[in-house]
Motif scaffolding. Sequence first.
Motif, PDB file in Angstrom:
ATOM      1  N   ILE A  34      -9.389  -5.292   2.002  1.00 41.95           N
ATOM      2  CA  ILE A  34     -10.212  -4.211   2.407  1.00 41.95           C
ATOM      3  C   ILE A  34     -10.293  -3.942   3.923  1.00 41.95           C
ATOM      4  O   ILE A  34      -9.924  -3.001   4.363  1.00 41.95           O
ATOM      5  CB  ILE A  34     -11.305  -4.140   1.642  1.00 41.95           C
ATOM      6  N   GLU A  54     -10.602 -10.527  -1.133  1.00 47.25           N
ATOM      7  CA  GLU A  54     -10.715  -9.286  -1.514  1.00 47.25           C
ATOM      8  C   GLU A  54     -11.111  -8.399  -0.351  1.00 47.25           C
ATOM      9  O   GLU A  54     -10.700  -7.213   0.094  1.00 47.25           O
ATOM     10  CB  GLU A  54     -11.604  -8.977  -2.469  1.00 47.25           C
ATOM     11  N   ASP A  55     -12.218  -9.049   0.622  1.00 46.80           N
ATOM     12  CA  ASP A  55     -12.835  -8.482   1.830  1.00 46.80           C
ATOM     13  C   ASP A  55     -11.740  -8.213   2.631  1.00 46.80           C
ATOM     14  O   ASP A  55     -11.747  -7.328   3.572  1.00 46.80           O
ATOM     15  CB  ASP A  55     -13.939  -9.272   2.204  1.00 46.80           C
ATOM     16  N   GLY A  71      -5.491   7.724   0.099  1.00 49.02           N
ATOM     17  CA  GLY A  71      -6.088   8.462  -1.152  1.00 49.02           C
ATOM     18  C   GLY A  71      -4.646   8.800  -1.912  1.00 49.02           C
ATOM     19  O   GLY A  71      -3.807   8.005  -2.290  1.00 49.02           O
ATOM     20  N   ASP A  84       1.791   2.545  -5.866  1.00 50.08           N
ATOM     21  CA  ASP A  84       0.652   3.016  -6.172  1.00 50.08           C
ATOM     22  C   ASP A  84      -0.285   1.723  -6.468  1.00 50.08           C
ATOM     23  O   ASP A  84      -0.142   0.596  -6.774  1.00 50.08           O
ATOM     24  CB  ASP A  84       1.104   3.707  -7.864  1.00 50.08           C
ATOM     25  N   LEU A  85      -1.516   2.134  -5.933  1.00 47.28           N
ATOM     26  CA  LEU A  85      -2.556   1.038  -6.304  1.00 47.28           C
ATOM     27  C   LEU A  85      -3.052   0.747  -7.816  1.00 47.28           C
ATOM     28  O   LEU A  85      -3.017   1.761  -8.369  1.00 47.28           O
ATOM     29  CB  LEU A  85      -4.116   1.757  -5.472  1.00 47.28           C
ATOM     30  N   PRO A  86      -3.138  -0.320  -8.033  1.00 47.05           N
ATOM     31  CA  PRO A  86      -3.206  -0.811  -9.670  1.00 47.05           C
ATOM     32  C   PRO A  86      -4.657  -0.075 -10.129  1.00 47.05           C
ATOM     33  O   PRO A  86      -5.638  -0.028  -9.315  1.00 47.05           O
ATOM     34  CB  PRO A  86      -3.224  -2.292  -9.622  1.00 47.05           C
ATOM     35  N   LEU A  87      -4.475   0.390 -11.376  1.00 43.67           N
ATOM     36  CA  LEU A  87      -5.771   1.120 -11.829  1.00 43.67           C
ATOM     37  C   LEU A  87      -6.317   0.165 -12.683  1.00 43.67           C
ATOM     38  O   LEU A  87      -6.342   0.177 -13.974  1.00 43.67           O
ATOM     39  CB  LEU A  87      -4.813   2.286 -12.846  1.00 43.67           C
ATOM     40  N   VAL A  88      -7.004  -0.734 -11.887  1.00 43.46           N
ATOM     41  CA  VAL A  88      -8.133  -1.818 -12.735  1.00 43.46           C
ATOM     42  C   VAL A  88      -9.212  -1.899 -11.989  1.00 43.46           C
ATOM     43  O   VAL A  88      -9.301  -1.367 -10.612  1.00 43.46           O
ATOM     44  CB  VAL A  88      -7.236  -3.279 -12.577  1.00 43.46           C
ATOM     45  N   PRO A  89     -10.270  -2.289 -12.447  1.00 45.18           N
ATOM     46  CA  PRO A  89     -11.178  -2.267 -11.724  1.00 45.18           C
ATOM     47  C   PRO A  89     -11.676  -2.609 -10.575  1.00 45.18           C
ATOM     48  O   PRO A  89     -12.206  -2.475  -9.641  1.00 45.18           O
ATOM     49  CB  PRO A  89     -12.536  -2.888 -12.872  1.00 45.18           C
ATOM     50  N   ARG A  90     -10.994  -3.730 -10.290  1.00 47.78           N
ATOM     51  CA  ARG A  90     -10.700  -4.414  -8.994  1.00 47.78           C
ATOM     52  C   ARG A  90      -9.538  -4.488  -8.324  1.00 47.78           C
ATOM     53  O   ARG A  90      -8.970  -5.471  -8.111  1.00 47.78           O
ATOM     54  CB  ARG A  90     -11.529  -5.817  -8.769  1.00 47.78           C
ATOM     55  N   PRO A  91      -8.947  -3.442  -8.120  1.00 46.46           N
ATOM     56  CA  PRO A  91      -7.414  -3.241  -7.481  1.00 46.46           C
ATOM     57  C   PRO A  91      -7.372  -4.098  -6.250  1.00 46.46           C
ATOM     58  O   PRO A  91      -6.238  -4.712  -6.341  1.00 46.46           O
ATOM     59  CB  PRO A  91      -7.318  -1.793  -7.013  1.00 46.46           C
ATOM     60  N   PHE A  92      -8.324  -4.068  -5.388  1.00 48.05           N
ATOM     61  CA  PHE A  92      -8.095  -4.850  -3.960  1.00 48.05           C
ATOM     62  C   PHE A  92      -7.954  -6.511  -4.448  1.00 48.05           C
ATOM     63  O   PHE A  92      -7.505  -7.201  -3.671  1.00 48.05           O
ATOM     64  CB  PHE A  92      -8.990  -4.681  -2.936  1.00 48.05           C
ATOM     65  N   PHE A 121       0.708  -1.383  -0.143  1.00 51.40           N
ATOM     66  CA  PHE A 121      -0.058  -0.111   0.029  1.00 51.40           C
ATOM     67  C   PHE A 121       0.774   1.331   0.155  1.00 51.40           C
ATOM     68  O   PHE A 121       0.283   2.382  -0.065  1.00 51.40           O
ATOM     69  CB  PHE A 121      -0.885   0.109   1.124  1.00 51.40           C
TER      70      PHE A 121
END
Lengths: 166, 149
Positions: free
Chosen positions: A42, A38-39, A58, A19-27, A16
């Motif tokens: 998060i 995934e949960d 952020g 950089d967070l991956p710029l994909v629809p489901r980064p987590f 973390f």
Amino acid sequence: MSRSLTNLEKELVRIFQEDLPLVPRPFLQIAEKLNLTEDEVIDYIRRFKEEGIIRRFGVALRHWEAGITANAMIVWQIPIDKVKEVGKKLASFPEVTHCYQRPQQPDWPYNLYTMIHRSNREDCEKLAAKLASAVDQHNYRLIFSTKELKKESMKYFVEGAPECRK
Amino acid sequence: MDKVDLSLLNIIQEDFPLTKEPYAELGQRLELTENEVMERIAKLKKDGIIRRIGAFFNSRKIGYVSTLCAIKVPEESLEKVTNIVNSFSGVTHNYLREDEYNMWFTLIGPCRENLEKILAEIEAKTNLKIMELPAEQTFKIRVNFNFTE
């Protein structure tokens, strides 16, 4: 104040701080790497936030490119019995992004430090004057930055420091 | 940057959605598609406005220590001293400022001994004295900006 993190938590810190991956489901992408759901990923972020380990999740901006081109450190010389009260008051202004008490030095009498960011110098000076009258402290100086020589996020848990093993 | 970019930045500075489909959720809030949000973020990264999206840690809470340092660097040594100071990964911020103390940098490390070792090394390599100003009390750390003004 601090607690030691598990190996998995340290791995999450290492992920973390990038950089967070710029994909629809980064987590989900991160979870798959760590064999978590995934949960769970998060939830770790939520827990870190609750514990204050993560201050914020952020975006990191490059201020200059975002149009915030004047940044000034205001150094204040405050009577020692007033530092706490004045520090708290200055910190309460939304325009003040950082506020610290630091020790006075032989050739450096300042003990309170505030950072302000505006789009130009005049606005910084006006803001400093407003802050000064709000706390009724007038021993201060604005020290403008003229160049950013380095700005990076700290990379935790990546390098060994043998001197720290006690 | 247009108005939508500014709203997007305002939201994701503090409150990046911690949900399975964060970009879709941002899209809902901004009346954009998931794809449009991702494209805008990609553009802001490409233009150098966004450095990264991720977590900002409280170094103290994970066992790290930090300090602020200032050096009076003679004009002619600026480049050399900058290279020496910046070579340490624990130096995360370094600024030139308008003062006799013209170089100000922050140093983070896993223990006090580590900071002292690095500061001694910088002093030895630059032949300059460092003024160290560790925080005694933190009243505020927050770097959010309101872009809608």
